[in-house]
Enzyme design. Structure first.
Site, PDB file in Angstrom:
ATOM      1  N   GLU A 117     -52.637 -36.687  -0.602  1.00 33.26           N
ATOM      2  CA  GLU A 117     -52.083 -37.357  -1.765  1.00 33.26           C
ATOM      3  C   GLU A 117     -50.686 -37.937  -1.575  1.00 33.26           C
ATOM      4  O   GLU A 117     -50.343 -38.951  -2.180  1.00 33.26           O
ATOM      5  CB  GLU A 117     -52.070 -36.378  -2.963  1.00 33.26           C
ATOM      6  CG  GLU A 117     -53.428 -35.840  -3.355  1.00 33.26           C
ATOM      7  CD  GLU A 117     -54.345 -36.918  -3.896  1.00 33.26           C
ATOM      8  OE1 GLU A 117     -53.848 -37.944  -4.377  1.00 33.26           O
ATOM      9  OE2 GLU A 117     -55.578 -36.730  -3.821  1.00 33.26           O
ATOM     10  N   SER A 389     -93.552 -49.534   3.369  1.00 34.25           N
ATOM     11  CA  SER A 389     -94.320 -50.678   2.880  1.00 34.25           C
ATOM     12  C   SER A 389     -94.147 -50.937   1.390  1.00 34.25           C
ATOM     13  O   SER A 389     -94.597 -51.969   0.890  1.00 34.25           O
ATOM     14  CB  SER A 389     -95.810 -50.473   3.171  1.00 34.25           C
ATOM     15  OG  SER A 389     -96.046 -50.498   4.562  1.00 34.25           O
TER      16      SER A 389
END
Length: 935
Positions: A117, A389
């Site tokens: 941070e 498919s």
């Protein structure tokens, strides 16, 4: 002109030098310097006063950092189903926070937090100027509002201010951060931050997060655990260990570890060991219904309203979830996974969408959200998986958009598409020529790859994107394998895209939230109405629906009673299976419900052989559809309009048939001179691959002039020609040249030279003679009386003698036709006047004249031919010896011209045989006598 320019330049240079010389002279003057400095001081003072004024204005309403622990009362956010009767989850509930001093926190969590941070935390005074400038520049250049906040600023934002992203709030945050930095030591600020910051799942502060996620105290965290916790504050919902972005969380944890390594907090070995450490999370506590769906909804809420608002804002969220359908999903998915154990498949997922409005009605992201052993909290419905498919309909839809038809013929033959890419069908066989309809219904791979090539990879991806699939961002990586599932998609997005087919080509954005109300009862959003957008022609959508719902069409591959069949209810469905059986798919729909199912293993390990989508996913789909649609009115798909095309290959014909008339001797196109009996109507069946007949981007347009230039032409043509030869199909084109044998110049010339025109013929015989010539040589001459052939002559001189017995007296047409060697023919004719005696004509057939007979030859059968134009009345046979005549027999008329009588042995001697024939008009004729000797 040049001199003038130069003079101007010199003049300007002189003026500049004069100006700066004057300035330098002024600066040497002490009085001028004092006035200049005074002016600068005044401007600076005004700037400082302005800045102070701004700070003072913004600070007047700011809370005091001394009251930092005062909090607004948080209200829980409640997430409901679509009816509002079932509370799915209360997001906030009771805030979990346990304050611990810094020395009771693992050193790893402190270092990991700073690395993630604010790496300059111990060096700045509450804000990072470089970070702020970088954030401002990004906002100005791209419109984004990135974070540039320090730990101090984040603490102030979370504890005192709101999370709104405005410049005013940022200035307030900056002022308070400076005050906090002046009032507290750095370790105190870090301690407050680590006890304040939200980590998600109602956990505020590192102690609560440690207990929530790892069931341990903050001072017991390992390096790997600390780095993971430090990854959460940036986006607690998105990176939640119980959410759908576990891979993203792992990536960020490893990034934090790399930052710690770069800052010298840990060694390379420690970093690698931490990355390899397997983390086990505690089970999520608290009641939650449909957890995969709820977390999906929460992520959307956080993205729109922010973490704090969702955690503490008291929102009431009404979702699209249909609890009856959700309960069915929660039942059929685990049941299906249990059946799929035989395939070594441990998981499955299901989503259901209403095509008419995009509502997500059910979402079961795994067999069991709480199944930690199989990463049950991972929502596979939102994970990228290869669809196999099941992606094929998008390529066929694009092909139909371009002008191809369901009846278009493609050859299902093993083909090398280049680069060693030689796809095989599921059964490893070949189907030969088949329509696109049959190819899609039976999920043929080779024809699907050809269809994708015809449709275009980029164009197909664009269509899929318009229909709702967002993940196909790298076309070059997929290539032609895209149609067999080479690109990753999300189950939710593909199901939503299939719902576009179900909704006649109109797309409704998928939605999970119907309405949001804030804690004060204010309506924040209302999505109850949904406007669709047409992204696909109705005709194309109906063509796909017609194919995918045709149970008979798919039966050759899947059988008539497969799990794809819903009996009397029309349902369109496409299954999919990826390489090594890693994924099994079934995505199908009725006009009012679209459902997608995935089955496999979360870790992407292969299932057992044979675990195709039809076996592992379709049964789950079938069970869900039959349950939720029971008692629901049956709806039918609209039929597509018939497609009219002038090309045989687009109309379901294997060969392009062309019928022409040819003249057989030359085998060229017939002209008007070709004799009719030499004409042959011949059909040429040209068998080629489809690229021979169509421009792939304009199939309904003109035939390509040079189809061989298409890069795939030769690759497709070779297998097709080999197949055609094996089937005895012709591949040659019809002739284009016209017959050059049967021409005007080659016609024979003929003239009747005997008899003369209108000549009187009084004898019973007619002799016809002609003169004839032909460039190609005479073959024969035919002679006709009144168009009835009576004789032919094939050697010169060309003539024929004809007995006129059966020709009546009067005017008749005599015709002669000459033929050359290729049967070019010319005819000529004259008239003849026939006037002859019509008494019967008799001709002995047996015995022959001067025949010697013995007694053993008797009785002897006498035979004569009798011709009588008026018909025969009777025929009498006589024998004559030494001038004495004796009647042998009288024979009445027969059906033919042959008359017979039996001659008994007369004794030895020399005999004369003759016949007297009488016609019906009483005319008689005696035949010539036949001499025979009897011994």
């Amino acid at each position: 002109m040049l001199d003038k320019s130069y003079r101007n330049f010199r003049g300007a240079s002189k003026r500049n030098k004069t100006f700066w010389s004057a300035i330098r002279r002024k600066l040497k003057n002490k009085k001028f310097r004092r006035k200049l400095l005074a002016t600068i001081a005044v401007f600076f003072a005004f700037f400082v006063i302005a800045v102070i004024a701004v700070f003072a204005y913004l600070s007047k309403d700011l809370p005091s950092p001394d009251k930092i622990n005062l909090r607004n009362v948080a209200q829980s956010t409640k997430i409901y189903d679509r009816t509002g009767n079932t509370l799915l989850y209360e997001v906030h509930g009771e805030v979990k926070r346990t304050v611990v001093p810094l020395d009771q926190m693992s050193e790893y969590i402190r270092e990991a937090t700073i690395a993630a941070e604010d790496q300059h935390f111990y060096k700045h005074f509450g804000f990072d100027p470089v970070g702020i400038l970088r954030a401002v520049f990004t906002n100005i250049s791209s419109g984004e509002k990135p974070g540039g906040s320090t730990i101090t600023q984040q603490f102030v934002k979370n504890s005192i201010l709101t999370a709104e992203k405005t410049y005013t709030r940022k200035l307030k945050e900056l002022i308070l951060s400076l005050e906090v930095e002046m009032k507290f030591e750095k370790d105190d600020i870090l301690q407050m931050y680590l006890n304040e910051i939200p980590y998600g799942s109602n956990a505020y502060g590192v102690q609560a997060a440690s207990k929530t996620f790892f069931d341990k105290n903050a001072n017991e965290l390992t390096l790997a655990e600390a780095a993971l916790l430090a990854s959460l504050p940036q986006a607690p919902t998105y990176y939640s260990p119980y959410g759908t972005n576990i891979e993203g969380l792992k990536t960020r944890q490893e990034w934090v570890l790399d930052r710690m390594l770069d800052l010298g907090y840990i060694s390379g070995e420690e970093a690698e060991n931490a990355k390899a450490e397997e983390l086990k999370f505690e089970e999520l506590k608290g009641g939650i219904i449909a957890p995969h769906f709820v977390i999906y909804v929460k992520e959307q809420l956080v993205e729109k309203y922010g973490e704090k608002m969702v955690e503490q804002g008291g929102l009431q969220v009404y979702t699209t979830l249909n609890m009856d359908m959700q309960r069915t999903a929660e039942r059929v998915v685990p049941e299906g996974v249990e059946r799929n154990k035989r395939y070594n498949a441990s998981n499955a997922a299901l989503v259901a969408i209403d095509p008419e409005n995009g509502d997500i009605l059910a979402m079961q992201g795994s067999k069991d959200y709480w199944d930690k052993e199989n990463d049950g909290n991972v929502n596979v419905a939102l994970s990228n998986r290869q669809p196999g498919s099941s992606f094929k309909p998008f390529a066929y839809a694009k092909a139909f958009q371009k002008g191809y038809t369901p009846d278009t013929i493609l050859f299902d033959l093993i083909t090398d598409f280049g680069g060693g890419y030689i796809p095989k069908n599921y059964n490893l066989g070949e189907g030969g020529p088949m329509t696109m309809r049959a190819a899609l219904a039976n999920s043929k791979n080779i024809t699907a790859v050809k269809t994708l090539y015809l449709a275009g990879v980029d164009a197909t991806i664009e269509l899929a994107k318009e229909m709702g699939i967002s993940t196909l961002t790298d076309p070059e990586r997929y290539g032609l394998s895209l149609v067999l599932g080479g690109g990753e998609v999300k189950l939710l997005e593909e199901t939503a895209a299939f719902s576009v087919f179900a909704n006649d080509g109109e797309k409704h954005e998928k939605r999970s939230i119907l309405k949001v109300v804030d804690g004060n009862g204010k309506l924040l959003e209302d999505n109850s109405s949904s406007e669709g957008t047409r992204v696909l022609d109705s005709q194309v959508a109906r063509q796909i629906n017609d194919i995918l719902s045709d149970n008979a069409a798919r039966s050759p591959t899947f059988g008539s009673n497969s799990a794809m069949n819903l009996g009397s209810r029309p349902a369109a469905i496409k299954t999919g299976t990826t390489q090594e059986y890693r994924d099994g798919w079934a995505v199908g729909y009725t006009p009012n419900l679209a459902v997608g199912v995935w089955a496999g293993n979360n870790d992407n390990s292969p299932m057992a052989g044979g675990a195709a989508g039809i076996y592992v996913a379709a049964p789950i789909w079938n069970a869900f559809m039959n349950d939720v649609l029971s008692g629901v009115e049956v709806k039918y798909f609209e039929k597509p309009n018939p497609v009219v095309t002038k090309k045989a290959v687009l109309s379901g014909k294997t060969a392009e048939e062309t019928t022409v008339k040819i003249c057989k001797p030359s085998m060229k196109l017939a002209n008007e001179f070709c004799p009719e009996h030499l004409l042959e109507e011949k059909t040429y069946k040209r068998v080629h691959n489809i690229l021979y007949y169509v421009d792939k981007d304009n199939p309904q347009g003109d035939y390509p002039k040079n189809p061989q230039v298409d890069p795939q032409f030769a690759r497709w043509e070779g297998p097709v020609i080999a197949w055609a030869k094996g089937q005895n199909f012709a591949t040659e084109d019809p002739p284009t040249e016209t017959d050059d044998m049967h021409t005007a110049a080659n016609q024979p010339k003929i003239e009747i030279i005997m008899p003369a025109n209108n000549e009187l013929i009084e004898e019973n015989k007619l002799e016809a003679r002609v003169e004839v010539s032909a460039p190609l040589g005479i073959k024969k001459v035919d002679f006709y009386i009144d168009n009835i052939l009576f004789g032919s002559d094939n050697t010169g001189p060309y003539s024929y003698v004809y007995n006129l017995t059966n020709v009546s007296n009067g005017i008749h047409k005599l015709t002669a036709t000459a033929y050359d060697i290729v049967e070019n023919s010319t005819e000529t004719n004259i008239s003849v006047n026939i006037k002859v005696d019509r008494a019967p004509v008799v001709e002995f057939k047996n015995p022959s004249a001067n025949t010697e007979l013995s007694s053993s030859d008797f009785p002897l059968l006498l035979e004569v031919d009798v011709y009588a134009s008026a018909g025969v009345q009777n025929v009498k046979f006589y024998e004559s010896e030494a001038g004495e005549d004796e009647l042998i027999a009288t024979v009445k008329p027969s059906s033919g011209s042959l008359y017979q009588a039996t001659w008994k042995y007369p004794g030895a001697g020399s005999y004369q045989l003759y016949v007297i024939a009488t016609d019906s008009e009483g005319r008689s004729r005696t035949s010539d006598e036949i001499a025979v000797t009897v011994k």
